[in-house]
Design a protein around this motif. Structure first.
Motif, PDB file in Angstrom:
ATOM      1  N   LEU A 270       0.822  -1.209   0.000  1.00 32.69           N
ATOM      2  CA  LEU A 270       0.000   0.000   0.000  1.00 32.69           C
ATOM      3  C   LEU A 270       0.857   1.262   0.000  1.00 32.69           C
ATOM      4  N   ARG A 271       1.966   1.221   0.726  1.00 33.49           N
ATOM      5  CA  ARG A 271       2.859   2.387   0.749  1.00 33.49           C
ATOM      6  C   ARG A 271       3.420   2.644  -0.646  1.00 33.49           C
ATOM      7  N   ALA A 272       3.850   1.576  -1.320  1.00 35.44           N
ATOM      8  CA  ALA A 272       4.361   1.735  -2.679  1.00 35.44           C
ATOM      9  C   ALA A 272       3.269   2.223  -3.622  1.00 35.44           C
ATOM     10  N   GLY A 273       2.054   1.695  -3.445  1.00 38.44           N
ATOM     11  CA  GLY A 273       0.946   2.110  -4.293  1.00 38.44           C
ATOM     12  C   GLY A 273       0.564   3.559  -4.098  1.00 38.44           C
ATOM     13  N   ARG A 274       0.546   4.002  -2.835  1.00 34.82           N
ATOM     14  CA  ARG A 274       0.232   5.407  -2.563  1.00 34.82           C
ATOM     15  C   ARG A 274       1.303   6.326  -3.121  1.00 34.82           C
ATOM     16  N   ALA A 275       2.566   5.968  -2.913  1.00 36.47           N
ATOM     17  CA  ALA A 275       3.659   6.819  -3.390  1.00 36.47           C
ATOM     18  C   ALA A 275       3.634   6.939  -4.911  1.00 36.47           C
ATOM     19  N   ALA A 276       3.398   5.824  -5.595  1.00 33.40           N
ATOM     20  CA  ALA A 276       3.396   5.855  -7.056  1.00 33.40           C
ATOM     21  C   ALA A 276       2.210   6.639  -7.597  1.00 33.40           C
ATOM     22  N   LEU A 277       1.036   6.454  -6.989  1.00 38.33           N
ATOM     23  CA  LEU A 277      -0.143   7.161  -7.479  1.00 38.33           C
ATOM     24  C   LEU A 277      -0.049   8.651  -7.185  1.00 38.33           C
ATOM     25  N   SER A 278       0.433   9.023  -6.011  1.00 40.10           N
ATOM     26  CA  SER A 278       0.556  10.449  -5.695  1.00 40.10           C
ATOM     27  C   SER A 278       1.591  11.113  -6.599  1.00 40.10           C
ATOM     28  N   SER A 279       2.672  10.379  -6.927  1.00 37.86           N
ATOM     29  CA  SER A 279       3.674  10.920  -7.851  1.00 37.86           C
ATOM     30  C   SER A 279       3.081  11.121  -9.243  1.00 37.86           C
ATOM     31  N   ALA A 280       2.275  10.165  -9.687  1.00 38.03           N
ATOM     32  CA  ALA A 280       1.631  10.295 -10.993  1.00 38.03           C
ATOM     33  C   ALA A 280       0.673  11.479 -11.022  1.00 38.03           C
TER      34      ALA A 280
END
Length: 353
Positions: A270-280
């Motif tokens: 979830l941390r990786a998913g949040r970081a990637a989506l917020s960066s996008a």
């Protein structure tokens, strides 16, 4: 403070039907529940739980399992029908107190609703948008004295913005106000970057409330627990009915206490998913509020309108934060790579509409 809205995350079947979407088509990022489901051992424990007998009145075995997990005696634990039920009971402890319940907002609305229901006066110490809604402990401490507060509600990490202070700093605040009841909502802590703060112990005037719904994907069972001094736990239980927690939920708690490795795996994803989506989202030119939780705030022109377009045209659910008093923000949960591509494509087509 006026009574807040009872709006929460989640997309109703009626909304899906209205837009012609099948339930299987929905990508619901308006809720913050582990999207991979409960561990098989937890699911199996629920399936095998007895239906023909009354549950233990105070969930003794589940309390023992949680006490071992938290490294405390069993008297420090109370299991509830979801963390919200425990929050309502905690607020009821302030009924008849002269001073208000101070709420660090914008935040989860159920403590405010509980205060209205129990006749507890309220005061909100609201975070500033320009500070990412981060909690100002010095300002909050001043407000507690100025308002002669009887209690305080803190959500750490906070909902909806995902900000969180180190628990040691929060503990210092609680210790500085020993006559006030602190209700510390840690529903999202286990899946956050501050998960190690679960080991921090607080003074006897603090009731910590946690949810097992988020990390173990158990929203249908409704199960959470409170952690505090034995006399505070006893006072809390005196405000609650017996048999509050079903056999199914108690079985889930006991099994879930053995799944720390699974929770860590979910947290990392979830941390990786949040970081990637917020960066996008930043790449799209959108303003993102930094978060340590599995979700984040996205600044938009009109939260309600964007929520409706994403749901109607793309079968994607996000949380409009109008009910938090933030009509220019949506809250979005992290997701996997395939889901992220779908969300980014939808946002790219809708943010300028």
């Amino acid at each position: 403070m006026s009574e807040p809205s009872r709006v929460h995350g989640g997309v109703s079947p009626q909304e899906l039907l209205a837009w012609g979407h099948a339930p299987s088509a929905l990508l619901d990022l308006s809720v913050n529940v582990n999207p991979w489901g409960p561990h098989p051992e937890v699911a199996r424990a629920v399936q095998q739980a007895a239906l023909g007998t009354y549950p233990q009145p105070w969930a003794a075995d589940a309390c023992s399992a949680l006490a071992q997990l938290c490294d405390v005696d069993r008297g420090h634990i109370s299991v509830g029908h979801g963390s919200t039920e425990l929050l309502w009971a905690a607020v009821s402890l302030l009924r008849g107190a002269a001073g208000p319940l101070v709420i660090a907002g914008p935040t989860f609305s159920e403590p405010q609703l509980a205060a209205h229901a129990h006749g507890v006066p309220l005061w909100e110490q609201r975070g500033r948008q320009e500070d990412g809604f981060a909690l100002d402990l010095a300002a909050l401490s001043h407000t507690l004295e100025e308002q002669a507060a009887s209690g305080v509600y803190l959500c750490q990490p906070n909902n909806p913005d995902g900000s969180a202070l180190p628990a040691l700093r929060v503990r210092e605040l609680c210790a500085a106000h020993p006559t006030r009841l602190f209700i510390l909502d840690q529903a999202f802590l286990a899946l956050s970057e501050r998960h190690a703060d679960r080991a921090v112990r607080f003074p006897d005037n603090v009731l910590v409330v946690r949810s097992l719904t988020k990390e173990h994907a158990l929203p249908g069972l409704r199960v959470g627990y409170a952690l505090g001094a034995p006399d505070l736990i006893a006072r809390l239980n005196a405000r609650r009915p017996s048999w509050m927690v079903s056999n199914l939920a108690q079985a889930a708690v006991i099994a879930a206490c053995r799944q720390d490795a699974y929770v860590a795996e979910v947290r990392d994803k979830l941390r990786a998913g949040r970081a990637a989506l917020s960066s996008a989202c930043r790449t799209l030119g959108l303003t993102v509020i930094d978060s340590v939780a599995p979700y984040f705030l996205l600044r938009v022109p009109d939260a309600d309108a964007l929520r409706e377009r994403l749901l109607a045209r793309h079968a994607i659910g996000v949380r409009s934060c109008r009910s938090f008093g933030l009509p220019g923000y949506v809250r979005i949960a992290g997701c996997g790579p395939a889901e992220r591509e779908r969300v980014v494509a939808a946002l790219r087509s809708e943010v300028s509409t």
